[in-house]
Scaffold this active site. Structure first.
Site, PDB file in Angstrom:
ATOM      1  N   GLY A   1      -3.861  40.946  -4.132  1.00  0.00           N
ATOM      2  CA  GLY A   1      -3.769  42.104  -3.971  1.00  0.00           C
ATOM      3  C   GLY A   1      -2.537  42.562  -3.245  1.00  0.00           C
ATOM      4  O   GLY A   1      -1.751  41.455  -3.061  1.00  0.00           O
TER       5      GLY A   1
ATOM      6  N   GLY B   1       3.633  44.582   0.972  1.00  0.00           N
ATOM      7  CA  GLY B   1       3.747  43.590   0.407  1.00  0.00           C
ATOM      8  C   GLY B   1       2.911  43.022  -0.832  1.00  0.00           C
ATOM      9  O   GLY B   1       1.864  43.972  -0.612  1.00  0.00           O
ATOM     10  N   GLN B   2       2.996  42.776  -1.586  1.00  0.00           N
ATOM     11  CA  GLN B   2       2.247  41.575  -3.167  1.00  0.00           C
ATOM     12  C   GLN B   2       1.810  40.497  -2.282  1.00  0.00           C
ATOM     13  O   GLN B   2       2.892  39.165  -1.951  1.00  0.00           O
ATOM     14  CB  GLN B   2       3.091  41.846  -4.021  1.00  0.00           C
ATOM     15  N   GLY B   3       0.729  40.057  -2.371  1.00  0.00           N
ATOM     16  CA  GLY B   3       0.219  39.217  -2.468  1.00  0.00           C
ATOM     17  C   GLY B   3      -1.103  38.271  -3.881  1.00  0.00           C
ATOM     18  O   GLY B   3      -0.656  39.090  -5.144  1.00  0.00           O
ATOM     19  N   GLY B   4      -0.946  37.592  -3.274  1.00  0.00           N
ATOM     20  CA  GLY B   4      -1.106  36.795  -4.575  1.00  0.00           C
ATOM     21  C   GLY B   4      -2.689  37.332  -5.655  1.00  0.00           C
ATOM     22  O   GLY B   4      -2.997  37.284  -6.717  1.00  0.00           O
TER      23      GLY B   4
ATOM     24  N   VAL C   1      -0.451  45.234  -0.594  1.00  0.00           N
ATOM     25  CA  VAL C   1      -1.563  45.780   1.133  1.00  0.00           C
ATOM     26  C   VAL C   1      -0.124  46.720   1.277  1.00  0.00           C
ATOM     27  O   VAL C   1       0.893  46.816   0.915  1.00  0.00           O
ATOM     28  CB  VAL C   1      -0.703  44.096   2.247  1.00  0.00           C
TER      29      VAL C   1
ATOM     30  N   ASP D   1      -3.814  28.073   2.732  1.00  0.00           N
ATOM     31  CA  ASP D   1      -2.155  28.148   1.815  1.00  0.00           C
ATOM     32  C   ASP D   1      -1.307  28.635   3.155  1.00  0.00           C
ATOM     33  O   ASP D   1      -0.803  30.007   3.069  1.00  0.00           O
ATOM     34  CB  ASP D   1      -1.791  29.552   0.607  1.00  0.00           C
TER      35      ASP D   1
END
Length: 275
Positions: free
Chosen positions: A79, A74-77, A81, A192
């Site tokens: 970075g 996945g993609q976060g704000g 994962v 968040d």
């Protein structure tokens, strides 16, 4: 009967929301009073957290662990994962920090916050990497993914969860938030809370994750001041929208949790007897 059960579950969840507003006095921490998570010197941070059970890895070890950054989860704000495996074969989730603001404050927020707390409904930090400008965090892997997968099933018009399962997930999240607000040495605001940041572990036990926006402060304070809005549209508390200097409290997380429950409870009419 089904309608009565749904109403009862909804009432229970609303009660949990209300219970998070209750304040409990605890002993103020640290010798200097309040502590807030800014980006300190690397050496100082590692000295303060030298008793962590988390393992420090080199970047080469992180690369080997993730099979050369091969399996993206996945993609976060701040970075991306990736899935990885420890030397003993244990699966892990490796978050590589890609963006950096204020000397990597988002990394230190997450590292310092998640490194000092332990709760069944909060994701566990297993290791970290600090090497030059490279930063990575190693977490326990949750094969059931995030709660967002469940809320997205509304769009597809299906849900394989009974109301009792949804209730247990909501209750677990509430317990995790209550721990952050009342059970830690310092009060922690996540900022968040949303389905994407709730991981589902074994037996679908929820785990709060992604503490990149988190702030901590001593419990003697009723509010904390931030200079910019934090959170995700549709889940962010209204008070975070207004003014250049924002005075907020842990109750902003409670609002976000309420919005999360709305998303989850919207599926109860589609519940299936399969689970």
């Amino acid at each position: 009967l089904a309608a009565a059960i749904d109403s009862f579950l909804l009432a229970c969840l609303l009660f949990v929301i209300g219970s998070l507003w209750v304040s409990r006095s605890r002993r103020p921490p640290t010798e200097n009073g309040c502590f807030q998570l800014h980006a300190p010197a690397i050496e100082k941070v590692l000295l303060e957290y030298k008793t962590l059970t988390a393992t420090r890895y080199t970047y080469n070890e992180i690369t080997k662990m993730t099979k050369k950054i091969k399996y993206k989860l996945g993609q976060g704000g701040y970075g991306t994962v990736f899935q990885g495996w420890l030397s003993n074969g244990t699966p892990v989730a490796v978050k590589q920090m890609e963006k950096s603001y204020n000397d990597g404050e988002e990394f230190w927020n997450e590292f310092a916050t998640i490194g000092m707390i332990h709760h069944v409904n909060v994701v566990r930090l297993l290791g970290f990497c600090i090497e030059g400008s490279r930063r990575a965090l190693v977490y326990e892997f949750k094969a059931n993914g995030s709660l967002e997968k469940i809320t997205n099933s509304i769009i597809a018009g299906r849900c394989m969860f009974r109301p009792k399962r949804l209730y247990d997930i909501g209750l677990g999240i509430a317990k995790g938030i209550e721990y952050l607000h009342q059970g830690c040495h310092l009060r922690i605001i996540h900022f968040d809370i949303k389905p994407h940041n709730i991981l589902l572990g074994q037996d679908f036990i929820p785990k709060i994750s992604d503490f990149g926006l988190a702030r901590s402060y001593c419990k003697g304070q009723s509010i904390v001041t931030i200079t910019e809005g934090k959170g995700t549209i549709s889940y962010i508390a209204p008070e975070l929208f207004y003014g250049n200097s924002k005075h907020v409290s842990h109750k902003s997380d409670v609002y976000s949790f309420g919005m999360l429950l709305i998303a989850v409870l919207g599926m109860k009419e589609k519940a299936s007897p399969l689970m």
